[in-house]
Scaffold this motif. Sequence first.
Motif, PDB file in Angstrom:
ATOM      1  N   LYS A 436       0.828  -1.211   0.000  1.00 43.04           N
ATOM      2  CA  LYS A 436       0.000   0.000   0.000  1.00 43.04           C
ATOM      3  C   LYS A 436       0.858   1.255   0.000  1.00 43.04           C
ATOM      4  O   LYS A 436       0.592   2.211  -0.738  1.00 43.04           O
ATOM      5  CB  LYS A 436      -0.924  -0.009   1.218  1.00 43.04           C
ATOM      6  N   ARG A 490      -1.467  -1.447  -7.928  1.00 37.75           N
ATOM      7  CA  ARG A 490      -2.898  -1.345  -7.646  1.00 37.75           C
ATOM      8  C   ARG A 490      -3.536  -2.740  -7.694  1.00 37.75           C
ATOM      9  O   ARG A 490      -4.381  -3.086  -6.857  1.00 37.75           O
ATOM     10  CB  ARG A 490      -3.567  -0.402  -8.648  1.00 37.75           C
ATOM     11  N   ALA A 491      -3.111  -3.545  -8.663  1.00 37.40           N
ATOM     12  CA  ALA A 491      -3.619  -4.911  -8.744  1.00 37.40           C
ATOM     13  C   ALA A 491      -3.140  -5.744  -7.561  1.00 37.40           C
ATOM     14  O   ALA A 491      -3.902  -6.538  -6.977  1.00 37.40           O
ATOM     15  CB  ALA A 491      -3.171  -5.552 -10.057  1.00 37.40           C
ATOM     16  N   GLU A 494      -5.108  -4.818  -4.531  1.00 31.76           N
ATOM     17  CA  GLU A 494      -6.462  -5.379  -4.620  1.00 31.76           C
ATOM     18  C   GLU A 494      -6.444  -6.876  -4.299  1.00 31.76           C
ATOM     19  O   GLU A 494      -7.330  -7.386  -3.604  1.00 31.76           O
ATOM     20  CB  GLU A 494      -7.023  -5.136  -6.020  1.00 31.76           C
ATOM     21  N   MET A 495      -5.432  -7.566  -4.772  1.00 32.20           N
ATOM     22  CA  MET A 495      -5.316  -8.993  -4.452  1.00 32.20           C
ATOM     23  C   MET A 495      -5.095  -9.202  -2.959  1.00 32.20           C
ATOM     24  O   MET A 495      -5.671 -10.121  -2.355  1.00 32.20           O
ATOM     25  CB  MET A 495      -4.166  -9.600  -5.252  1.00 32.20           C
ATOM     26  N   ASP A 496      -4.271  -8.345  -2.357  1.00 32.33           N
ATOM     27  CA  ASP A 496      -4.071  -8.455  -0.909  1.00 32.33           C
ATOM     28  C   ASP A 496      -5.362  -8.187  -0.149  1.00 32.33           C
ATOM     29  O   ASP A 496      -5.648  -8.832   0.869  1.00 32.33           O
ATOM     30  CB  ASP A 496      -2.988  -7.475  -0.455  1.00 32.33           C
ATOM     31  N   THR A 497      -6.161  -7.243  -0.661  1.00 33.17           N
ATOM     32  CA  THR A 497      -7.434  -6.938   0.009  1.00 33.17           C
ATOM     33  C   THR A 497      -8.392  -8.118  -0.079  1.00 33.17           C
ATOM     34  O   THR A 497      -9.051  -8.494   0.912  1.00 33.17           O
ATOM     35  CB  THR A 497      -8.064  -5.694  -0.624  1.00 33.17           C
ATOM     36  N   LEU A 498      -8.481  -8.757  -1.270  1.00 33.27           N
ATOM     37  CA  LEU A 498      -9.340  -9.922  -1.414  1.00 33.27           C
ATOM     38  C   LEU A 498      -8.858 -11.091  -0.567  1.00 33.27           C
ATOM     39  O   LEU A 498      -9.651 -11.834   0.017  1.00 33.27           O
ATOM     40  CB  LEU A 498      -9.411 -10.332  -2.881  1.00 33.27           C
TER      41      LEU A 498
END
Length: 584
Positions: A436, A490-491, A494-498
């Motif tokens: 991040k 950014r991808a 997003e993968m870490d968030t999922l």
Amino acid sequence: MDLTTFFHNQRQEGLLVGDYNAYRSMCSRRLATLRKRLGRSNPKRYVSQPALTPENITKDPSHAQLLLFSSERAWAHAMHLKSLMSEDPASATGSIRSQVVSRFHKAQKHAFELSTLLESPESNVTSSDLLEAAAYAFSFRGLEAFEKKHWEEALRAFAVSRTIYSALSTSTKSEVYQEQLVSTVDPSIRYSAYQLQLPRSMDIVAISRQYFPREDSPRIVEAIEKLDSQAFTEQMDIDVPEAGSVTSVTWRGRTAPVEDADISIAIYEAHTAEAAYNSQEQQGSTDAFDAVLLAWQDAVDATRKVVEERKTEGMPTTEPKMQDLLLTTTVVNYSMICWRVGRNRVMISNIRSGPKKPKKDGQAPSEEVSGKKLGHLKEEIALYDAILQSLEHINNLPGVAADEIFTSELTSKTSFFRALRTSSIARSHALLGNRKNALALFHHAHQYTSTAISSLPTQSAETSHKGLEITHEDAHKLQQSLAGEVARYRALVEMDTLAARAGTSNEQYGVLLERLDQWPEKVDFQNGIVQWPPRVQPVPVKPLFLDIAWNFIEYPGTGTTKEKTAERKEAEEKKGLLGRLWGR
């Protein structure tokens, strides 16, 4: 006796255990042990021991170690106090500084006492021992003068030490003398020469030869000349061009005459150094920049000295001559900064394309570990900070703030280097796993490139070196690279968030490609998307053949259906129950 090796080993041993205070305690213990062994201990404090004589040293050379350990103990005490002052500047009071000077003076006193004893013919020592003792004593005298800020006296003392250590190093090829020169003597000579405002073009050898007190120590001079006959010989330059001069300088369309002789010669020497640099084959090495930077620094010093003299005389800044001097100041400072930035950029490129250790079997070089990568990124960030400080210095030069076009160009170049610095910080966060933070920093760097592209000059700058030359193509490449990094991280974020939403309740094993037939409630990227490199897996080699329609369909080139039926009936008669079930 080999005095230099003796105290060098003692220092290495003492400082390996602890700090200077520990070395001081070690010297006190060994001094007490040595006094007891030589019968010179004091059972009562008021009983004084007889002074050492050359006969004592002839009878037992260990008597010389009494003075050596006393000098080392006083030196260690002074260095311990200096280390405390460097750690806590508030403790650097006048009494502490006086105590440091007193300890150096005591070390010098014992060292010169030893040198005087060895100079006596009754001591029966070699000329090398005499020179080592003299260099040892003069180094303490130089340290004392250095603390008192008596720069000329310090230069004279260190000049003796340097000349002796250089002669001993030339004759014996020992690394101990070189370590003494590099660690203490040479840096002290260079700083004292700077305080005396000596020209930077003078090397340490010339300074030592100039400040060596030959009249005060004829025996030392004689001993040095026996070791090195060329120690006091002036080095004549054979291929030296005639002294030239520069009559004028130009800055962004304005020309100013150069009337001062020192400034003119200094600028000419800087141009000569640039020509020598341009004629070199390896212009990418950082060492090639040193001569040019020193020459431009001399030009800057000469110009600043003349400007200060004119201000002292009361010349106003509106005077035409003062205006010409200020313009010359801007020219020489800007040229030096361009070369300095160019050297920093070369150092950054060398760090990025640093040599990797190839494997022994001739395979591809191995990739650096994360710790080394972080160290390289830290070096890059420090160099970018130096570049940004240089650009800030340009804004403070005379006449720069009034030039709006040039100021906007500087702002664009500053944004360009800020983008590079921010991207290096982002890569360090990426190596640490802070994706991040890396995304935010890459986005911030991408915004800097948008500012940089807006006001970059379309033509190359009229400077001696292209250290600050940045083209639109370079800015666009950097912007595209940062845009790709922003999209990539950014991808990843997003993968870490999922993956964080998946939690630990529904654990799924295997890569995502092997679980496409499943319908997970939450996406899990923790095990990866695909397996790379692919691992070896068992696959069916001889699958079962269960084509029931084979006996009822006429395939081209296989005969009629009646023939197949007859063959099937004949085969069924030969097969049993299990054969009919399996279609054999």
